[in-house]
Design an enzyme around this catalytic site. Sequence first.
Site, PDB file in Angstrom:
ATOM      1  CG  HIS A 137      -2.189  -0.583   0.592  1.00  0.00           C
ATOM      2  ND1 HIS A 137      -2.216  -2.300   1.286  1.00  0.00           N
ATOM      3  CD2 HIS A 137      -3.550  -0.189   0.348  1.00  0.00           C
ATOM      4  CE1 HIS A 137      -3.054  -2.779   0.862  1.00  0.00           C
ATOM      5  NE2 HIS A 137      -3.786  -2.180   0.620  1.00  0.00           N
ATOM      6  CE  LYS A 141      -3.921  -0.575   4.876  1.00  0.00           C
ATOM      7  NZ  LYS A 141      -5.481   0.528   5.262  1.00  0.00           N
TER       8      LYS A 141
END
Length: 250
Positions: A137, A141
């Site tokens: 990711h 995040k």
Amino acid sequence: MTDEQEKIRVGVFGARGRMGIEVCKAVDAADDLELVASIDQGDSRSAVSDAQVVVDFTTPDVVMDNLRWAIEQGISAVVGTTGFTEERLEQVRGWLAGKPGIGVVIAPNFGIGAVLMMQFAARAARHFESVEIIEQHHPRKLDAPSGTATHTARQIARARAEAGLGPVPDATKDEVPGARGAEIDGVRVHAVRATGLVAHQEVLFGTTGETLTIRHDSYDRASFMPGVLLAVRAVRTRPGLTVGLDPLLD
Ligand SMILES: NC(=O)c1ccc[n+]([C@@H]2O[C@H](COP(=O)([O-])OP(=O)(O)OC[C@H]3O[C@@H](n4cnc5c(N)ncnc54)[C@H](O)[C@@H]3O)[C@@H](O)[C@H]2O)c1
Ligand SMILES: O=C(O)C1=N[C@H](C(=O)O)CCC1
């Protein structure tokens, strides 16, 4: 949509976030939906009172409060925010008890491809002795491992248990803590964070003489919008709690 059909009134929590901005655009662009409120941290929730469905893409520490408020107001909810343990899901079921007209859809991933990746992984699980999950990711995040990886690991663990498979073989001793990743229900999960990534996951299966890799990539947050809109349109017809998008795709 005909002139007589009323638009579904939608409110968005987390409207200035990466996902919230995308959701507001998608709702605005849909003929059958009306964006009646878009609120973020510090805004009053009362602006959302007129909504029939709220969409929440906020943070794990505020989502439960938003959800309880929506249910108390009689508003159905579509939730993409992560952090839903079995305990939290049970709490939501409790709030919904005695509220027959309200639906809540909580999905760890609204990407249709991601939902299929999780289904394919659960299907493959019983045929392979080894399995590891690598999720990747963007570095902003807040949580690790991802909600998608946690959900996938639990599905795989359930499929392995049903098939009577034992623990994943692994003789390795961690020389450095964390070198072998986290463990969720006996499945190793590795979280990678890098600028340029959006949301990606590989599930690597292994057995004698072969491996199988199942991979999904979201390159743009627009990829989540068909799933979010599907849930917004369906949630009021599904009283109670729906976890995952799978039943809406059948
Ligand atoms: N289910 C899915 O398909 C999916 C896809 C992408 C992201 N996510 C999850 O959605 C969540 C949000 O992701 P993001 O990348 O948009 O994060 P983000 O940090 O860009 O956005 C979160 C927003 O929520 C706002 N917020 C915080 N507290 C609030 C409150 N009390 N009321 C209203 N708004 C509040 C923040 O100010 C921020 O604008 C994360 O948990 C992420 O993991 C899920
Ligand atoms: O960008 C995020 O944050 C994402 N969160 C979800 C998760 O934790 O699985 C879905 C993918 C994107």
